[in-house]
Design a protein around this motif. Structure first.
Motif, PDB file in Angstrom:
ATOM      1  N   ARG A  44     -12.790   8.327   2.727  1.00 39.80           N
ATOM      2  CA  ARG A  44     -12.318   7.182   3.473  1.00 39.80           C
ATOM      3  C   ARG A  44     -11.395   7.490   4.747  1.00 39.80           C
ATOM      4  NH1 ARG A  44      -8.335   2.476   0.862  1.00 39.80           N
ATOM      5  NH2 ARG A  44      -8.376   1.123   2.713  1.00 39.80           N
TER       6      ARG A  44
ATOM      7  N   PRO B 215       0.743  -1.365  -0.043  1.00 42.28           N
ATOM      8  CA  PRO B 215       0.077  -0.128  -0.124  1.00 42.28           C
ATOM      9  C   PRO B 215       0.768   1.271   0.015  1.00 42.28           C
ATOM     10  CG  PRO B 215      -1.155  -1.525   1.368  1.00 42.28           C
ATOM     11  CD  PRO B 215       0.342  -2.262   1.263  1.00 42.28           C
TER      12      PRO B 215
ATOM     13  N   TYR C 245     -11.217  11.724  -2.350  1.00 41.87           N
ATOM     14  CA  TYR C 245     -11.085  10.030  -2.362  1.00 41.87           C
ATOM     15  C   TYR C 245     -10.917   9.562  -3.609  1.00 41.87           C
ATOM     16  CZ  TYR C 245     -12.018   5.653  -0.649  1.00 41.87           C
ATOM     17  OH  TYR C 245     -11.929   4.143  -0.398  1.00 41.87           O
ATOM     18  N   HIS C 246      -9.358   8.828  -3.840  1.00 47.63           N
ATOM     19  CA  HIS C 246      -9.191   8.351  -5.302  1.00 47.63           C
ATOM     20  C   HIS C 246      -8.345   7.120  -4.587  1.00 47.63           C
ATOM     21  CE1 HIS C 246      -5.783  10.687  -3.815  1.00 47.63           C
ATOM     22  NE2 HIS C 246      -4.954   9.676  -4.487  1.00 47.63           N
ATOM     23  N   GLU C 247      -8.298   6.185  -5.711  1.00 50.33           N
ATOM     24  CA  GLU C 247      -7.478   4.865  -5.658  1.00 50.33           C
ATOM     25  C   GLU C 247      -6.467   4.845  -6.956  1.00 50.33           C
ATOM     26  OE1 GLU C 247      -9.753   2.282  -2.524  1.00 50.33           O
ATOM     27  OE2 GLU C 247     -10.022   1.831  -4.858  1.00 50.33           O
TER      28      GLU C 247
ATOM     29  N   THR D  18     -18.739   1.728  -4.531  1.00 49.88           N
ATOM     30  CA  THR D  18     -18.228   1.275  -3.129  1.00 49.88           C
ATOM     31  C   THR D  18     -19.418   0.526  -2.285  1.00 49.88           C
ATOM     32  OG1 THR D  18     -19.153   3.479  -2.828  1.00 49.88           O
ATOM     33  CG2 THR D  18     -16.602   3.353  -2.918  1.00 49.88           C
TER      34      THR D  18
ATOM     35  N   HIS E 123     -13.361   4.205  -9.529  1.00 50.16           N
ATOM     36  CA  HIS E 123     -12.690   2.919  -9.561  1.00 50.16           C
ATOM     37  C   HIS E 123     -13.615   2.005  -9.189  1.00 50.16           C
ATOM     38  CE1 HIS E 123      -9.417   0.563  -7.507  1.00 50.16           C
ATOM     39  NE2 HIS E 123      -9.440  -0.077  -8.545  1.00 50.16           N
TER      40      HIS E 123
ATOM     41  N   CYS F 285      -4.934   9.301   0.483  1.00 50.36           N
ATOM     42  CA  CYS F 285      -6.154   8.863  -0.439  1.00 50.36           C
ATOM     43  C   CYS F 285      -7.279   9.779  -0.586  1.00 50.36           C
ATOM     44  CB  CYS F 285      -6.384   7.359  -0.466  1.00 50.36           C
ATOM     45  SG  CYS F 285      -7.457   7.152   1.318  1.00 50.36           S
TER      46      CYS F 285
ATOM     47  N   HIS G 105      -5.153   2.795  -9.598  1.00 50.58           N
ATOM     48  CA  HIS G 105      -5.887   1.364 -10.281  1.00 50.58           C
ATOM     49  C   HIS G 105      -5.016   0.739 -11.155  1.00 50.58           C
ATOM     50  CE1 HIS G 105      -8.599  -1.445 -12.534  1.00 50.58           C
ATOM     51  NE2 HIS G 105      -8.489  -0.573 -13.776  1.00 50.58           N
TER      52      HIS G 105
ATOM     53  N   ARG H  55       1.206   3.328  -6.065  1.00 49.31           N
ATOM     54  CA  ARG H  55       0.825   4.586  -5.757  1.00 49.31           C
ATOM     55  C   ARG H  55       1.626   5.588  -6.242  1.00 49.31           C
ATOM     56  NH1 ARG H  55      -1.366   5.307   0.272  1.00 49.31           N
ATOM     57  NH2 ARG H  55      -2.065   7.372  -0.609  1.00 49.31           N
TER      58      ARG H  55
ATOM     59  N   MET I 278     -13.198   7.844  -6.621  1.00 46.98           N
ATOM     60  CA  MET I 278     -14.261   7.324  -5.751  1.00 46.98           C
ATOM     61  C   MET I 278     -15.501   7.642  -5.773  1.00 46.98           C
ATOM     62  SD  MET I 278     -12.759   4.078  -5.226  1.00 46.98           S
ATOM     63  CE  MET I 278     -13.440   3.423  -3.911  1.00 46.98           C
TER      64      MET I 278
END
Length: 289
Positions: free
Chosen positions: A79, A34, A135-137, A203, A200, A130, A139, A45, A187
């Protein structure tokens, strides 16, 4: 970067693994770890951030978009655990548990202004938190688990050959966490709508199974075609089969699918990559193919 045995193995056997100190040169098909860690090729990331710098316009808010976003504050998906929520509340910010998304919160923020969401080395955005700027991820365009599953499937009758193929691919070198296989996605549906990017994960279900199935079919088709080319060359020229060339085939899938994902909302009117996967799967009744 942790170096657990699990991170260094494939089908229970050790395979090449090398976390390079730059974007390229890394060897990895293992599950990502992570943390955002600069100058570590296995940090998906960091790699995703570097790719976002190349595609900075995807994350910028134009004057027109700012005007269309209205004057009111936004309640965006957030998150964070109890400590993060407590910190926000102590600053007088409004945070409420989301009624629709398990374990998520709604964080009330000012509407975006031009420059707020920009990707730049001098900004905090898209790095260690994040939730910054939303809020993002990060991918994986070709998910690492999907890639491992396809290699096992293609060589299911010969596990030892699967290990050899994976090893030669890695020595090409190949890194599933390389920036060209990474894309930062929002997100929150409102952010996705504003930027015209798919979110992404939906949820409510926290996965993108249909997308994984779509990519699995693409990888399997391309791998089998590349394998036929390799064996044909082997028959003609003799010598050892050049399985390392399969790495190039996977990279081609990544580049093509990156563009599909980045344009999924505009081209197909979908809100998430899983919805995109459902639309693109040949067996889907809504398939565009």
């Amino acid at each position: 970067m942790g170096k657990s045995d699990k991170h260094l193995e494939f089908l229970g056997k050790p395979v090449p693994h090398h976390p390079a100190g730059g974007l390229s040169g890394g060897k990895c098909i293992a599950k990502h770890e992570p943390p955002y860690k600069e100058n570590c090729s296995c940090s998906h990331r960091w790699q995703a951030f570097e790719k976002a710098l190349e595609k900075a316009s995807q994350y910028e808010v134009t004057d027109e978009q700012v005007r269309s976003s209205g004057d009111k504050r936004w309640g965006l998906l957030f998150r964070g655990g109890a400590k993060a929520v407590t910190r926000l509340e102590k600053r007088g910010e409004t945070v409420a548990l989301s009624s629709e998304n398990k374990g998520m919160y709604r964080h009330e923020v000012q509407r975006p202004q031009k420059g707020d969401w920009d990707v730049a080395r001098g900004k905090y955005n898209f790095k260690w938190d994040c939730n910054k700027p939303y809020y993002h991820e990060a991918h994986h365009v070709v998910p690492d688990a999907t890639l491992r599953a396809v290699i096992q499937k293609v060589f299911s009758k010969k596990p030892e050959l699967a290990i050899r193929v994976a090893s030669e691919m890695l020595n090409a070198p190949y890194n599933v966490h390389h920036k060209d296989n990474m894309i930062i996605l929002p997100m929150d549906e409102r952010v996705g709508d504003l930027l015209q990017l798919p979110i992404h994960r939906e949820t409510k279900q926290c996965n993108h199974t249909a997308y994984d199935m779509y990519v699995e079919k693409k990888i399997e088709t391309r791998l089998r075609a590349a394998l036929r080319e390799i064996m044909k060359k082997h028959d003609e020229e003799r010598g050892e089969p050049q399985y390392k060339d399969l790495a190039k085939a996977i990279e081609e899938v990544s580049r093509a699918t990156y563009d599909e994902v980045a344009n999924a909302r505009r081209a197909h009117g979908v809100t998430s990559i899983d919805e995109f996967g459902k639309k693109m799967l040949p067996s889907s009744p809504t398939s565009s193919r």
